[in-house]
Design a protein around this motif. Sequence first.
Motif, short mmCIF file in Angstrom:
data_model
loop_
_atom_site.label_atom_id
_atom_site.label_comp_id
_atom_site.label_asym_id
_atom_site.label_seq_id
_atom_site.Cartn_x
_atom_site.Cartn_y
_atom_site.Cartn_z
N LEU A 170 43.73 13.40 31.96
CA LEU A 170 43.94 11.97 31.67
C LEU A 170 45.37 11.54 31.98
CD1 LEU A 170 41.86 11.86 28.37
CD2 LEU A 170 41.26 10.77 30.55
N VAL A 171 46.34 12.38 31.64
CA VAL A 171 47.75 12.08 31.93
C VAL A 171 47.97 12.00 33.44
CG1 VAL A 171 50.08 13.12 31.91
CG2 VAL A 171 48.72 13.06 29.80
N THR B 173 48.50 18.79 34.37
CA THR B 173 48.75 20.14 33.85
C THR B 173 50.22 20.50 34.02
OG1 THR B 173 46.48 20.76 34.43
CG2 THR B 173 48.03 22.57 34.01
N ALA B 174 50.78 20.18 35.18
CA ALA B 174 52.20 20.47 35.44
C ALA B 174 53.10 19.67 34.49
CB ALA B 174 52.55 20.17 36.89
N MET B 175 52.78 18.40 34.28
CA MET B 175 53.57 17.56 33.37
C MET B 175 53.59 18.16 31.97
SD MET B 175 54.94 14.54 34.29
CE MET B 175 54.74 13.44 32.87
N LEU B 176 52.41 18.50 31.45
CA LEU B 176 52.32 18.98 30.06
C LEU B 176 52.86 20.39 29.91
CD1 LEU B 176 48.87 17.50 28.92
CD2 LEU B 176 51.16 16.71 28.33
N ARG B 177 52.69 21.22 30.94
CA ARG B 177 53.16 22.62 30.85
C ARG B 177 54.65 22.76 31.16
NH1 ARG B 177 51.33 28.15 31.34
NH2 ARG B 177 52.39 29.35 32.93
N TYR B 178 55.12 22.12 32.22
CA TYR B 178 56.48 22.37 32.68
C TYR B 178 57.48 21.29 32.27
CZ TYR B 178 53.87 25.62 35.62
OH TYR B 178 53.02 26.59 36.06
N GLN B 181 56.15 20.39 28.04
CA GLN B 181 56.05 21.73 27.44
C GLN B 181 55.34 21.75 26.09
OE1 GLN B 181 59.97 23.52 27.59
NE2 GLN B 181 60.26 22.99 29.72
N VAL B 182 54.11 21.27 26.07
CA VAL B 182 53.32 21.38 24.84
C VAL B 182 52.74 22.79 24.74
CG1 VAL B 182 52.70 18.93 24.62
CG2 VAL B 182 51.24 20.44 25.97
N GLU B 183 52.68 23.27 23.50
CA GLU B 183 52.08 24.58 23.25
C GLU B 183 50.65 24.40 22.75
OE1 GLU B 183 53.20 27.25 24.20
OE2 GLU B 183 55.35 27.04 24.36
N PRO B 184 49.76 25.31 23.06
CA PRO B 184 49.93 26.61 23.73
C PRO B 184 49.97 26.57 25.26
CG PRO B 184 47.64 26.34 23.05
CD PRO B 184 48.38 25.12 22.58
N LEU B 185 49.79 25.39 25.86
CA LEU B 185 49.71 25.32 27.33
C LEU B 185 50.97 25.86 28.02
CD1 LEU B 185 48.11 24.43 29.85
CD2 LEU B 185 49.02 22.14 29.55
#
Lengths: 208, 208
Positions: A170-171, B173-178, B181-185
């Motif tokens: 979604l993001v 996925t890249a935004m939230l992970r890198y 940086q949300v966990e656990p992702l």
Amino acid sequence: MTGESTAPAPRRRGRPSRTQSEQGPAMREVILDAAREQFSERGYEKASVRSIAKAAGVDSALVHHYFGTKEQVFAAAIEVAFAPALAAPTAVAEGSLDDVGERLTRFILGVWENPKTRTPLLAIVRSAVNNETAATVFRRLISTQLLARIAERLDLPDAELRAELAAAQLVGTAMLRYVIQVEPLASADVEQIVARVAPVVQGHLTGP
Amino acid sequence: MTGESTAPAPRRRGRPSRTQSEQGPAMREVILDAAREQFSERGYEKASVRSIAKAAGVDSALVHHYFGTKEQVFAAAIEVAFAPALAAPTAVAEGSLDDVGERLTRFILGVWENPKTRTPLLAIVRSAVNNETAATVFRRLISTQLLARIAERLDLPDAELRAELAAAQLVGTAMLRYVIQVEPLASADVEQIVARVAPVVQGHLTGP
């Protein structure tokens, strides 16, 4: 400082008078509005407690009194700006898990489609992408108030990772459609996007 | 201006000497490096042809000579910074469409996992999120050099929208992970992410 008249009592640094404390809720709102404007216009790094106080027409001490540090003012400001999106867990909870993907997708796209809710969201994303502290505050907010609450409803192993990967779809869709505006995605009908994205969100949330 | 010695010939504004043109490729690189640094450190808005020229130890006219306007320097700089990601269509083309989702997912996560390729990517994302002109330049680059080329390989209806929705899952996925940086992702094993994201990317690209 046009707002000066709204803070009438004589003040001493760091010690708001009783009169000011009594008009708390209204004053808090005035400062919060000024803070959102400052963070939105100048970004997290260049906005300051001083500039927020000036925009609100009050003394810096009053900003500290109500909110604390710049980081804490920011946390309060983005909580307000992010409020429409924070209703997502409720949207998830209202109904069956069988079509939770579609409900969540429609909800998030709805928040982004509306310019009134999109503009403050965009300002947060900008701050979070540009500054470590802002990113930390934002991470805390979306982790505890959004992702964990959605995960809670799922009652499945890896519920948090599921919620995050659904959020990632979604993001990313919001980034490419509303921020970078790549075509044909930017001009595609919302229903077409829901048709393609909702099953993915559903799969992340409840799939095997 | 430490680089001054690399531009030895006497210069006139707007007219690089023959000597300078002869050392073109090397000088172009020097200016491009300085431009990437300036855009990365100061952002699109605050970087200028003048500041880039100063950082490269050359005259502004030389920057104009090689690249044109600030927008054009930016386009050249992000093309270099984005070069690792621009190899994605090749990764897509090398092999069967049956596992294109996994190939593309591994490729993009690989670019983000490596700090050397992640840092310049992040600088571009920051500029594009903060500034309309930078967003336009970035949009043009990813549309023509990335998404359209991936779409080309698919030979399916709505190929461009498919490529964009697959990209949305990867970008998010890249935004939230890198970035956020949300966990656990953020701490999840890459293989775990590939296992969950690759089927989604495959579905967007080749699904019904």
